[in-house]
Design a protein around this motif. Structure first.
Motif, PDB file in Angstrom:
ATOM      1  N   VAL A 109       1.378   6.261  11.115  1.00  0.00           N
ATOM      2  CA  VAL A 109       0.711   5.700   9.933  1.00  0.00           C
ATOM      3  C   VAL A 109       1.086   4.230   9.771  1.00  0.00           C
ATOM      4  O   VAL A 109       0.239   3.398   9.439  1.00  0.00           O
ATOM      5  CB  VAL A 109       1.044   6.517   8.667  1.00  0.00           C
ATOM      6  CG1 VAL A 109       0.426   5.876   7.429  1.00  0.00           C
ATOM      7  CG2 VAL A 109       0.561   7.951   8.814  1.00  0.00           C
TER       8      VAL A 109
ATOM      9  N   VAL B 151       0.824   5.536   0.967  1.00  0.00           N
ATOM     10  CA  VAL B 151       0.106   6.622   1.630  1.00  0.00           C
ATOM     11  C   VAL B 151       0.851   7.921   1.367  1.00  0.00           C
ATOM     12  O   VAL B 151       2.072   7.992   1.518  1.00  0.00           O
ATOM     13  CB  VAL B 151      -0.006   6.381   3.156  1.00  0.00           C
ATOM     14  CG1 VAL B 151      -0.680   7.565   3.836  1.00  0.00           C
ATOM     15  CG2 VAL B 151      -0.755   5.088   3.446  1.00  0.00           C
TER      16      VAL B 151
ATOM     17  N   VAL C   1      -5.289  13.016   2.984  1.00  0.00           N
ATOM     18  CA  VAL C   1      -4.760  11.654   3.062  1.00  0.00           C
ATOM     19  C   VAL C   1      -5.105  10.951   1.760  1.00  0.00           C
ATOM     20  O   VAL C   1      -6.264  10.921   1.353  1.00  0.00           O
ATOM     21  CB  VAL C   1      -5.368  10.867   4.253  1.00  0.00           C
ATOM     22  CG1 VAL C   1      -4.866   9.432   4.274  1.00  0.00           C
ATOM     23  CG2 VAL C   1      -5.089  11.574   5.576  1.00  0.00           C
TER      24      VAL C   1
ATOM     25  N   TRP D 243       0.848  -1.183   0.000  1.00  0.00           N
ATOM     26  CA  TRP D 243       0.000   0.000   0.000  1.00  0.00           C
ATOM     27  C   TRP D 243       0.888   1.239   0.000  1.00  0.00           C
ATOM     28  O   TRP D 243       2.010   1.193   0.497  1.00  0.00           O
ATOM     29  CB  TRP D 243      -0.858   0.052   1.269  1.00  0.00           C
ATOM     30  CG  TRP D 243      -1.894  -1.014   1.348  1.00  0.00           C
ATOM     31  CD1 TRP D 243      -1.712  -2.314   1.716  1.00  0.00           C
ATOM     32  CD2 TRP D 243      -3.276  -0.887   1.065  1.00  0.00           C
ATOM     33  NE1 TRP D 243      -2.900  -2.990   1.682  1.00  0.00           N
ATOM     34  CE2 TRP D 243      -3.873  -2.142   1.289  1.00  0.00           C
ATOM     35  CE3 TRP D 243      -4.067   0.178   0.650  1.00  0.00           C
ATOM     36  CZ2 TRP D 243      -5.236  -2.350   1.101  1.00  0.00           C
ATOM     37  CZ3 TRP D 243      -5.418  -0.041   0.475  1.00  0.00           C
ATOM     38  CH2 TRP D 243      -5.995  -1.288   0.693  1.00  0.00           C
TER      39      TRP D 243
ATOM     40  N   VAL E 141      -4.637   7.237   0.035  1.00  0.00           N
ATOM     41  CA  VAL E 141      -4.249   5.840   0.215  1.00  0.00           C
ATOM     42  C   VAL E 141      -4.407   5.136  -1.123  1.00  0.00           C
ATOM     43  O   VAL E 141      -5.468   5.208  -1.745  1.00  0.00           O
ATOM     44  CB  VAL E 141      -5.119   5.140   1.283  1.00  0.00           C
ATOM     45  CG1 VAL E 141      -4.735   3.680   1.432  1.00  0.00           C
ATOM     46  CG2 VAL E 141      -5.007   5.857   2.631  1.00  0.00           C
TER      47      VAL E 141
ATOM     48  N   ALA F 107      -8.406   5.460   5.151  1.00  0.00           N
ATOM     49  CA  ALA F 107      -8.075   6.881   5.009  1.00  0.00           C
ATOM     50  C   ALA F 107      -8.667   7.699   6.160  1.00  0.00           C
ATOM     51  O   ALA F 107      -7.998   8.575   6.721  1.00  0.00           O
ATOM     52  CB  ALA F 107      -8.574   7.408   3.664  1.00  0.00           C
TER      53      ALA F 107
ATOM     54  N   ILE G 294      -6.590   7.154   9.394  1.00  0.00           N
ATOM     55  CA  ILE G 294      -5.317   7.890   9.360  1.00  0.00           C
ATOM     56  C   ILE G 294      -5.560   9.371   9.648  1.00  0.00           C
ATOM     57  O   ILE G 294      -4.887   9.968  10.494  1.00  0.00           O
ATOM     58  CB  ILE G 294      -4.611   7.690   8.006  1.00  0.00           C
ATOM     59  CG1 ILE G 294      -4.146   6.238   7.865  1.00  0.00           C
ATOM     60  CG2 ILE G 294      -3.425   8.646   7.867  1.00  0.00           C
ATOM     61  CD1 ILE G 294      -3.704   5.865   6.469  1.00  0.00           C
TER      62      ILE G 294
ATOM     63  N   MET H  46      -1.459   1.119   9.231  1.00  0.00           N
ATOM     64  CA  MET H  46      -1.392   0.343   7.986  1.00  0.00           C
ATOM     65  C   MET H  46      -1.006  -1.113   8.209  1.00  0.00           C
ATOM     66  O   MET H  46      -1.502  -1.997   7.516  1.00  0.00           O
ATOM     67  CB  MET H  46      -0.395   0.990   7.019  1.00  0.00           C
ATOM     68  CG  MET H  46      -0.805   2.351   6.499  1.00  0.00           C
ATOM     69  SD  MET H  46      -2.356   2.334   5.588  1.00  0.00           S
ATOM     70  CE  MET H  46      -1.950   1.264   4.220  1.00  0.00           C
TER      71      MET H  46
END
Length: 125
Positions: free
Chosen positions: A57, A27, A92, A25, A94, A73, A76, A61
């Motif tokens: 974060v 971010v 944010v 992922w 993602v 999202a 976060i 995650m």
């Protein structure tokens, strides 16, 4: 302050296999705050430590699990706004780069913008 393309291995998604196997992922954060004092006085206390932001974060995650990218999202944004008073507004983004769909595209990205809610004093009427 922007933090771009932070990379994590997380177990999020609607499909059971995604939550079991996990996947890469990304971010991106865009945090609006006053940094003038930090710049004028070379003082970390007047800024925020991006290593601490990254760790915050990372925990979300890699140690939590969500079905929806939207929920990820929101989590976060909420945690960062609650933890770091200096952040006035945050964007944010993602990205799930290789979603397990039968259609071909490079990824799914969810972007949200959240701002600190101003506290409103309420008097008794």
């Amino acid at each position: 302050m922007k933090m771009d393309r932070m990379s994590f291995f997380g177990k999020h998604g609607v499909f059971e296999e995604e939550r079991k196997l996990g996947q890469r992922w990304y971010v991106d954060l865009d945090m609006q705050m006053s940094l003038q004092e930090a710049g004028l006085y070379d003082d970390l206390e007047q800024s925020i430590n991006y290593a601490l932001i990254h760790e915050t974060v990372r925990v979300i995650m890699e140690e939590e699990s969500y079905l929806l990218v939207e929920a990820l999202a929101e989590r976060i944004a909420s945690v960062l706004l609650d933890t770091y008073d200096r952040i006035e507004e945050i964007t944010v983004r993602v990205t799930k780069p290789n979603p397990p769909f039968d259609i071909r595209f490079e990824g799914v990205t969810m972007e949200i913008v959240r701002a600190r809610a101003e506290e409103v004093e309420r008097g008794e009427g």
